[in-house]
Write an enzyme that holds these catalytic residues in place. Structure first.
Site, PDB file in Angstrom:
ATOM      1  N   GLY A   1      11.869  84.670   5.650  1.00  0.00           N
ATOM      2  CA  GLY A   1      11.507  84.057   4.366  1.00  0.00           C
ATOM      3  C   GLY A   1      12.219  82.720   4.224  1.00  0.00           C
TER       4      GLY A   1
ATOM      5  N   THR B   1      19.555  83.265   3.526  1.00  0.00           N
ATOM      6  CA  THR B   1      18.702  84.163   2.760  1.00  0.00           C
ATOM      7  C   THR B   1      19.098  84.102   1.292  1.00  0.00           C
ATOM      8  OG1 THR B   1      18.117  86.440   2.193  1.00  0.00           O
ATOM      9  CG2 THR B   1      20.136  86.190   3.429  1.00  0.00           C
TER      10      THR B   1
ATOM     11  N   ASP C   1      18.876  86.525  -0.476  1.00  0.00           N
ATOM     12  CA  ASP C   1      19.364  87.882  -0.795  1.00  0.00           C
ATOM     13  C   ASP C   1      20.885  88.013  -0.660  1.00  0.00           C
ATOM     14  OD1 ASP C   1      16.664  88.406  -0.986  1.00  0.00           O
ATOM     15  OD2 ASP C   1      16.524  89.350   0.989  1.00  0.00           O
TER      16      ASP C   1
ATOM     17  N   ARG D   1      12.415  91.737 -29.181  1.00  0.00           N
ATOM     18  CA  ARG D   1      11.845  92.521 -28.087  1.00  0.00           C
ATOM     19  C   ARG D   1      12.881  92.821 -27.002  1.00  0.00           C
ATOM     20  NH1 ARG D   1       6.542  88.720 -27.223  1.00  0.00           N
ATOM     21  NH2 ARG D   1       5.085  89.941 -28.458  1.00  0.00           N
TER      22      ARG D   1
ATOM     23  N   GLY E   1      15.732  90.346  -3.809  1.00  0.00           N
ATOM     24  CA  GLY E   1      17.010  90.728  -3.197  1.00  0.00           C
ATOM     25  C   GLY E   1      16.930  91.866  -2.204  1.00  0.00           C
TER      26      GLY E   1
ATOM     27  N   ARG F   1       8.504  93.521 -22.909  1.00  0.00           N
ATOM     28  CA  ARG F   1       7.704  92.661 -22.030  1.00  0.00           C
ATOM     29  C   ARG F   1       8.416  92.536 -20.678  1.00  0.00           C
ATOM     30  NH1 ARG F   1       4.542  93.389 -25.543  1.00  0.00           N
ATOM     31  NH2 ARG F   1       3.352  91.834 -26.724  1.00  0.00           N
TER      32      ARG F   1
ATOM     33  N   HIS G   1       8.499  84.588  -6.149  1.00  0.00           N
ATOM     34  CA  HIS G   1       8.818  83.504  -5.206  1.00  0.00           C
ATOM     35  C   HIS G   1       9.329  82.225  -5.869  1.00  0.00           C
ATOM     36  CE1 HIS G   1       6.563  86.305  -2.738  1.00  0.00           C
ATOM     37  NE2 HIS G   1       7.229  85.789  -1.724  1.00  0.00           N
TER      38      HIS G   1
ATOM     39  N   GLN H   1      11.991  82.106  -7.139  1.00  0.00           N
ATOM     40  CA  GLN H   1      13.406  82.132  -6.741  1.00  0.00           C
ATOM     41  C   GLN H   1      13.643  81.512  -5.376  1.00  0.00           C
ATOM     42  OE1 GLN H   1      14.928  86.407  -8.068  1.00  0.00           O
ATOM     43  NE2 GLN H   1      12.733  86.319  -7.761  1.00  0.00           N
ATOM     44  N   ARG H   2      12.580  81.376  -4.590  1.00  0.00           N
ATOM     45  CA  ARG H   2      12.740  80.848  -3.236  1.00  0.00           C
ATOM     46  C   ARG H   2      12.326  79.385  -3.101  1.00  0.00           C
ATOM     47  NH1 ARG H   2      10.533  85.236   0.386  1.00  0.00           N
ATOM     48  NH2 ARG H   2       9.251  83.620   1.306  1.00  0.00           N
TER      49      ARG H   2
HETATM   50  O1  F6P Z   1      14.369  88.173   2.030  1.00  0.00           O
HETATM   51  C1  F6P Z   1      13.965  87.230   1.082  1.00  0.00           C
HETATM   52  C2  F6P Z   1      12.892  87.803   0.192  1.00  0.00           C
HETATM   53  O2  F6P Z   1      12.559  86.822  -0.758  1.00  0.00           O
HETATM   54  C3  F6P Z   1      13.240  89.125  -0.480  1.00  0.00           C
HETATM   55  O3  F6P Z   1      14.086  88.958  -1.589  1.00  0.00           O
HETATM   56  C4  F6P Z   1      11.865  89.633  -0.813  1.00  0.00           C
HETATM   57  O4  F6P Z   1      11.830  91.043  -0.913  1.00  0.00           O
HETATM   58  C5  F6P Z   1      11.047  89.183   0.361  1.00  0.00           C
HETATM   59  O5  F6P Z   1      11.730  88.090   0.942  1.00  0.00           O
HETATM   60  C6  F6P Z   1       9.653  88.749   0.007  1.00  0.00           C
HETATM   61  O6  F6P Z   1       8.987  88.460   1.190  1.00  0.00           O
HETATM   62  P1  F6P Z   1       7.606  87.675   1.284  1.00  0.00           P
HETATM   63  O7  F6P Z   1       7.908  86.217   1.056  1.00  0.00           O
HETATM   64  O8  F6P Z   1       7.138  87.936   2.659  1.00  0.00           O
HETATM   65  O9  F6P Z   1       6.714  88.199   0.211  1.00  0.00           O
END
Ligand code: F6P
Length: 345
Positions: A14, A128, A130, A165, A173, A269, A275, A277-278
């Site tokens: 990832g 990562t 994570d 709420r 993670g 809610r 994603h 977060q990435r």
């Molecule tokens: O390992 C990083 C991560 O973002 C995890 O937190 C998450 O479970 C996984 O990758 C999601 O993977 P993909 O981008 O393949 O959906």
């Protein structure tokens, strides 16, 4: 040991913010030392298929603040098919790569560990969001993900308070609750649920009710995607496993949200950060860590120290054997989780 003149660099698994800081640092330091650098496209997939791109001062210029990876990535595992390992070796030979630097998490570096054991001159760099790699205090990417999640929790607070709420925020993670714990502490979450400790629904609902009874009629619950009820497995969005055997986690937020609403009677809610977060620009911490990791990895190559992973220990960047970094998962420090718990309810 072969003297190194030509270095290959790949990013696998990832993506995460900070990868481009590493690519820039490795390229700049290698060129400074007189090495040629070739980027391998899309992780181990590019190594198998021989898909590469030359890296030079021009191609790494301006990439420091960019999220993602200019090399591309994949979750390809060459050890799934023995012929792929042979093809990968053939690429290394054909391109006359004397050494490889692999940037990745437990999967990509797990492959690097095996290749190193089989004699390839290889150095690993841990990444990562994570933060679950052993033998390093932090992986780059994590700090950015925590900051994004913290900002989301801040934003959820104002709308939760206005509507009285409960807001459930599901964060990533995998089987480690680092993002949930750190973003939860930083964002002042009222409950944080992590894979390391089974969810006790009654206890959470009691906490929320007590909180509401003392006049705080809104609550923020942060749940890690891998968190689960006792006896249950983590909730998955897709059973199908990737080439490293991982299912796709996700769904615990919605499940938990409906159970909390049923049991407390408070409107609830759910927000799944996913994603977000990435993606995007890395924090200063991740840019600096990625840069330091990249420089150290090239130093190891120049010293002929292969089979190692660079790592942050305290404030020092050191080298640890690859198999130690990939041998086990680094789960949340329960002392830190106890600190988070003081603020529950
Ligand atoms: O390992 C990083 C991560 O973002 C995890 O937190 C998450 O479970 C996984 O990758 C999601 O993977 P993909 O981008 O393949 O959906």
């Amino acid at each position: 040991m072969t003297a190194v003149r030509h270095l290959g660099l790949l990013t696998g698994g990832g993506d995460c913010p900070g990868l481009n800081s590493v690519i820039r640092a490795v390229t700049r330091r290698a060129i400074q030392a007189g090495l040629a650098v070739t980027g391998i496209r899309n992780g181990w997939k590019g190594a198998i298929e021989g898909e590469t791109v030359g890296l030079n001062l021009q191609s790494v210029s301006g990439i420091l603040p960019k999220g993602g990876t200019i090399l591309g990535t994949s979750r390809t595992n060459p050890y799934k098919r023995p012929e792929d390992v042979a093809r990968l070796r053939e690429t290394v030979k054909r391109l006359e790569l004397d050494a490889l630097i692999a940037v990745g998490g437990e999967d990509t570096l797990g492959v690097a560990t095996k290749l190193a054991r089989e004699g390839l001159q290889i150095v690993g760099i841990p990444k990562t969001i994570d933060n679950d790699l052993a033998m390093t205090d932090y992986t780059f990417g994590f700090d950015t993900a925590v900051n994004i999640a913290m900002e989301a929790i801040d934003r959820l607070h104002t709308t939760a308070e206005s509507h009285h709420r409960i807001m459930v925020a599901e964060v990533m993670g995998r089987q480690a609750g680092w993002i949930a714990t750190c973003a939860g502490i930083a964002g002042g979450a009222d409950v944080i649920l992590i894979p390391e400790e089974p969810i006790d629904l009654d206890a959470i609902c009691k906490l929320i009710k007590t909180r509401h009874a003392r006049g705080k009629d809104f609550s923020i619950v942060v749940v890690a995607e891998g968190a689960r009820f006792k006896e249950n497995a983590s909730v998955v969005t897709e059973e199908k496993r990737d080439e490293f055997g991982h299912t796709r986690l996700g769904g615990i937020g919605h499940l938990l949200g409906s159970l909390i609403e049923q049991q407390t009677g408070y409107e609830t809610r759910v927000t799944v950060l996913g994603h977000l977060q990435r993606g995007g620009s890395p924090t200063a911490f991740d840019r600096v860590l990625g840069t330091r990791f990249g420089i150290k990895a090239v130093e190891l190559v120049l010293e002929g120290r292969f089979g190692f992973m660079v790592s942050l220990q305290g404030n020092k960047i050191v080298a640890v054997p690859l198999e130690q970094g990939t041998g086990s998962l680094k789960t949340v420090d329960m002392g830190l989780y106890q600190i988070a718990k003081i603020f529950f309810g």
